[in-house]
Design a protein around this motif. Sequence first.
Motif, PDB file in Angstrom:
ATOM      1  N   LYS A   1     -10.868  24.357   4.803  1.00 21.81           N
ATOM      2  CA  LYS A   1      -9.599  24.893   5.326  1.00 21.81           C
ATOM      3  C   LYS A   1      -8.377  24.381   4.580  1.00 21.81           C
ATOM      4  O   LYS A   1      -7.269  24.796   4.848  1.00 21.81           O
ATOM      5  CB  LYS A   1      -9.451  24.543   6.810  1.00 21.81           C
ATOM      6  CG  LYS A   1     -10.325  25.378   7.722  1.00 21.81           C
ATOM      7  CD  LYS A   1      -9.809  25.289   9.150  1.00 21.81           C
ATOM      8  CE  LYS A   1     -10.597  26.229  10.046  1.00 21.81           C
ATOM      9  NZ  LYS A   1     -10.139  26.122  11.443  1.00 21.81           N
ATOM     10  N   GLY A   2      -8.565  23.446   3.672  1.00 14.59           N
ATOM     11  CA  GLY A   2      -7.421  22.911   2.949  1.00 14.59           C
ATOM     12  C   GLY A   2      -6.643  21.903   3.777  1.00 14.59           C
ATOM     13  O   GLY A   2      -7.088  21.426   4.810  1.00 14.59           O
ATOM     14  N   VAL A   3      -5.436  21.616   3.304  1.00 14.26           N
ATOM     15  CA  VAL A   3      -4.604  20.575   3.921  1.00 14.26           C
ATOM     16  C   VAL A   3      -3.662  21.208   4.938  1.00 14.26           C
ATOM     17  O   VAL A   3      -3.049  22.240   4.672  1.00 14.26           O
ATOM     18  CB  VAL A   3      -3.789  19.833   2.832  1.00 14.26           C
ATOM     19  CG1 VAL A   3      -2.815  18.849   3.461  1.00 14.26           C
ATOM     20  CG2 VAL A   3      -4.727  19.116   1.868  1.00 14.26           C
ATOM     21  N   GLU A   4      -3.572  20.613   6.126  1.00 11.31           N
ATOM     22  CA  GLU A   4      -2.600  21.088   7.112  1.00 11.31           C
ATOM     23  C   GLU A   4      -1.827  19.904   7.677  1.00 11.31           C
ATOM     24  O   GLU A   4      -2.293  18.764   7.656  1.00 11.31           O
ATOM     25  CB  GLU A   4      -3.282  21.883   8.227  1.00 11.31           C
ATOM     26  CG  GLU A   4      -4.341  21.130   8.995  1.00 11.31           C
ATOM     27  CD  GLU A   4      -5.026  21.998  10.040  1.00 11.31           C
ATOM     28  OE1 GLU A   4      -4.576  23.136  10.278  1.00 11.31           O
ATOM     29  OE2 GLU A   4      -6.001  21.517  10.632  1.00 11.31           O
ATOM     30  N   SER A   5      -0.629  20.184   8.173  1.00  8.69           N
ATOM     31  CA  SER A   5       0.224  19.141   8.740  1.00  8.69           C
ATOM     32  C   SER A   5       0.089  19.098  10.251  1.00  8.69           C
ATOM     33  O   SER A   5      -0.076  20.131  10.894  1.00  8.69           O
ATOM     34  CB  SER A   5       1.689  19.396   8.365  1.00  8.69           C
ATOM     35  OG  SER A   5       1.878  19.234   6.970  1.00  8.69           O
TER      36      SER A   5
END
Length: 244
Positions: free
Chosen positions: A222-226
């Motif tokens: 999902k990649g990088v999330e904040s």
Amino acid sequence: LIGRLMFELPEEMGLIAIAVRQTQGKGRGGNVWLSPVGCALSTLHITIPLHSNLGQRIPFVQHLVSLAVVESVRSIPGYEEIDLRVKWPNDIYYSDLMKLGGVLVNSTLIETTFHILIGFGFNVNNSNPTICINDLITKYNKEEGTKLKALTADCLIARTVTVLERLIDVFQEKGPNGVLPSYYKYWVHSGKQVRLRDEEGPIAWIVGIDDYGFLQVHEEGKGVESVHPDGNSFDMLRNLIVPK
């Protein structure tokens, strides 16, 4: 008292309230904050222009204060290895084991100026309810054969404010990249794995914090999330990030 005074004073005048003991200490999210004698307890008023590096990234204030508390000890010659660390978003820890301080920031925007009240409390000379900085110094002296002196709450409040002023100046000049190397040096999360939402939730790795001070996690596929600090609880003991 400080809430009434802060709008009356000239902007260039600093304002801080220091308590030997608090009877109604508050933590984040309405939590009670215990404040026995021996804690460093204070509320600091600062102003930040809206149209400045920090004014555009106000959540970073709590990170700068947490870092200032840690550096107030670890920047003293001889005390560099006292294992005081930062836990995102606003706690001071002994290693990654035990909380010994916290930061609470309230901001009010009036026209183009943020009026910020920073409450910070950390255990200096009180072994309860968790552990204190002088306990860490005693432990270090025993293990390393050193003779570092105990520190006082008023000394560390003064040092914290001095370091914070420097960190704000650096941030205003260079933005997040000016302070993040120091922040990462002292934070407890490097390379840590967490679960999102619940104990059966997806695994993610903590990457760092983004340009606005929010935690970045990398979930596989999902990649990088904040992750926003006010909407999430970070349970260190179970390595769990849970939406509140």
